[in-house]
Design an enzyme around this catalytic site. Structure first.
Site, short mmCIF file in Angstrom:
data_model
loop_
_atom_site.label_atom_id
_atom_site.label_comp_id
_atom_site.label_asym_id
_atom_site.label_seq_id
_atom_site.Cartn_x
_atom_site.Cartn_y
_atom_site.Cartn_z
N GLN A 80 -11.80 19.70 -6.39
CA GLN A 80 -13.22 19.71 -5.15
C GLN A 80 -13.79 18.39 -4.23
O GLN A 80 -13.12 18.53 -2.76
CB GLN A 80 -14.84 20.70 -5.30
CG GLN A 80 -15.61 20.62 -4.14
CD GLN A 80 -17.37 21.43 -4.29
OE1 GLN A 80 -17.57 21.95 -3.82
NE2 GLN A 80 -17.06 21.86 -5.88
N GLU A 127 -19.86 18.50 -10.73
CA GLU A 127 -20.94 18.59 -9.40
C GLU A 127 -22.17 18.21 -10.47
O GLU A 127 -23.01 17.63 -9.63
CB GLU A 127 -20.20 19.50 -8.83
CG GLU A 127 -21.49 20.63 -8.20
CD GLU A 127 -21.87 19.77 -6.30
OE1 GLU A 127 -20.98 19.65 -5.86
OE2 GLU A 127 -23.03 19.64 -6.62
N GLY A 150 -40.67 17.65 5.20
CA GLY A 150 -40.92 16.57 6.15
C GLY A 150 -42.41 17.12 6.04
O GLY A 150 -43.29 17.03 5.32
N GLY A 151 -43.06 16.20 7.78
CA GLY A 151 -44.24 16.27 7.83
C GLY A 151 -45.22 17.57 7.58
O GLY A 151 -46.15 17.77 8.98
N ASP A 174 -20.36 17.74 -5.28
CA ASP A 174 -18.55 17.32 -4.03
C ASP A 174 -18.43 16.44 -3.24
O ASP A 174 -17.68 15.89 -2.80
CB ASP A 174 -18.16 18.60 -5.62
CG ASP A 174 -17.80 18.22 -6.53
OD1 ASP A 174 -17.74 17.54 -7.08
OD2 ASP A 174 -17.38 19.42 -6.98
#
Ligand code: CAO
Length: 475
Positions: A66, A188, A296-297, A217
């Site tokens: 892959q 993977e 995130g924030g 992959d």
């Protein structure tokens, strides 16, 4: 005196003006192949009709499974001529893995090898080696993702390749970069674990989890593709090739960089945006698994929607972004939360996120995920419906943009695939079916190498392009 000065200034300004005029009148640079400062004149052909981004680039594709095939498929979509070298009789192992139509190439293979040509060559046969040497001279890039050392064992060392074709770029995917694990074979999930993804995915109380997105992959294939394109660009200036390495561990870590960010933030105190903080659970020495917390924030969580009892995908990702907090309060029927100091600021809400999302969920459960999306988008609240693969496969807008495409294949019939996710206005991708094993062997020997029919037959008779006979195999 003043007049003299004025005169002088006037003359100088006239000179400057002349200079400007002279520059502006300069003839445009003549059409040159490429290189800094020597761009050709803009094409007069309509957009999309002057070749593709990588037209003229030829790739010797030694990839399998892959990671590597993802990279060369992208380059093929961008217009490169990708020649996939496969082991005679067997080919890329994925041709025969997870087979759903007996006798046909698997979806695993077909969905990773569009727009390529296939040639079978036994790379360990003396005659096969000769053919490969000739192909190296005719190609711009060699891409491979063999186990460490396999390319060298075929005799295709960097020194050998560089001597044959100093302009060739040799690009590799390996599991690990130089270091204690450099000789390891990697798949993977090994990369997801070694790159920091698994330890930071899942719920705090549960074991580490791998993700469905193939970041080890396909993610590394993407990194390698960028490296190759940059090396091609640099070659325009230097005239020489180079080695490009994308290690899967590095690629996964690059995609997990926010978690290394959090690892360092731990020194400054608890990670307040993790729901574990609100629940009063102490942080350990390493970044914990954050469940469905947003990276995130902007706090977020996955919430149930109408039908969740029977539909495993009746959920929505809900983000309580600060600028739309007031709109959220109005929608869910808690208008007092807009001004109540216990809820009005992001800081005040942090320790109560579980309770707040619980309240929002009471509201989302009254509607389907699409109804929630409609209501929220109307007031700019970002939400993400959990779309099943069935829903994605049937989504008309994805078909329209060519992100989901139906392809016809001679042995398996029609199947769906993911087209080029990168859309360019002057390099438009068409998705062509994957090649059958060795489908283009003759074509490549004659057209690319310019070999005469008699020579092609001689090579064929040597056994370099076909699977060893049963008795030879047994010997
Ligand atoms: N002719 C003759 N021999 C060929 C050939 C050809 N056309 N193509 C491949 N071979 C041979 C190789 O030379 C190698 O032989 P040696 O071991 O004797 O040198 C042999 O086939 C097996 O190659 P391999 O070791 O790469 O394949 P594998 O199935 O044993 O391992 C994988 C597969 C993926 C674990 C390994 O290739 C790897 O670690 N690659 C780098 C990381 C990577 O890309 N992983 C992602 C895989 S997708 O999840």
């Amino acid at each position: 005196m003043a007049r003299k000065k004025q005169k002088k200034a006037k003359a100088a300004s006239k000179k400057r003006a002349r200079k400007v005029v002279k520059l502006a009148a300069r003839k445009p640079a003549a059409k040159k192949a490429n290189g800094n400062g020597h761009l050709p004149r803009p094409s007069s052909k309509p957009f999309g009709q002057d070749g593709k981004a990588l037209t003229g680039v030829r790739i010797l594709d030694f990839t399998h499974v892959q990671s590597g095939p993802t990279c060369t498929q992208l380059l093929a979509w961008m217009g490169a001529d990708v020649i996939k070298v496969e082991r005679p009789g067997v080919g890329d192992i994925t041709r025969g893995q997870l087979v759903d139509v007996k006798g046909a190439d698997s979806l695993y293979f077909t969905m990773l090898n569009h727009n390529k040509r296939s040639i079978t060559i036994d790379s360990k046969h003396p005659q096969g080696k000769r053919v490969l040497d000739e192909l190296i001279k005719k190609c711009d890039v060699l891409v491979e993702n063999f186990a460490p050392g396999a390319l060298d064992r075929m005799g295709l060392t960097w020194e050998h390749i560089n001597k044959l074709n100093p302009r060739m770029i040799v690009a590799s995917v390996k599991g690990f970069g130089p270091g204690p694990y450099e000789d390891c074979k990697v798949y993977e999930n090994v990369a997801q674990c070694a790159g920091g993804s698994a330890s930071t995915t899942g719920f705090r109380e549960g074991p580490p989890l791998v993700t469905g997105a193939q970041i080890g992959d396909s993610g590394t294939g993407l990194h390698l593709a960028l490296g190759i394109v940059c090396a091609l660009y640099q070659r325009n200036r230097t005239g020489r090739g180079q080695k490009v390495l994308a290690a899967m561990q590095d690629g996964v870590l690059n995609l997990c960089r926010v978690k290394l960010r959090d690892q360092q933030r731990l020194k400054a105190g608890p990670l307040t945006e993790y729901s574990q903080y609100g629940e009063g659970v102490a942080f350990g020495a390493a970044v914990p698994r954050a469940g469905n917390d947003s990276g995130g924030g902007q706090p977020g969580w996955i919430l149930k929607c109408k039908g969740w009892e029977t539909d495993p995908d009746a959920y929505i990702y809900f983000i309580t972004q600060a600028p739309v907090w007031q709109a959220i309060c109005d929608l869910i029927g808690e208008p007092t939360w807009k001004t109540d100091p216990e809820y009005a600021t992001p800081r005040a809400r942090l320790p109560k996120l579980k309770q707040i999302f619980g309240r929002i969920e009471q509201w989302t459960m009254t509607m389907t995920k699409f109804e929630v999306m409609e209501k929220c988008n109307a007031v700019d609240i970002p939400v993400g419906p959990i779309l099943s693969m069935k829903e994605i496969a049937e989504e008309p807008s994805l078909r329209k943009t060519g992100t989901v495409v139906e392809v016809d294949h001679p042995t398996r019939g029609k199947y769906l695939t993911v087209g080029n996710p990168i859309k360019m206005s002057d390099s438009i991708s068409e998705v062509k079916r994957s090649p059958l094993l060795g489908e283009h062997t003759d074509e490549i020997l004659t057209d690319v190498l310019g070999l005469k029919a008699a020579v092609v037959n001689e090579i064929k008779n040597s056994g370099a392009l076909s699977a060893p006979k049963k008795e030879e195999k047994a010997a």
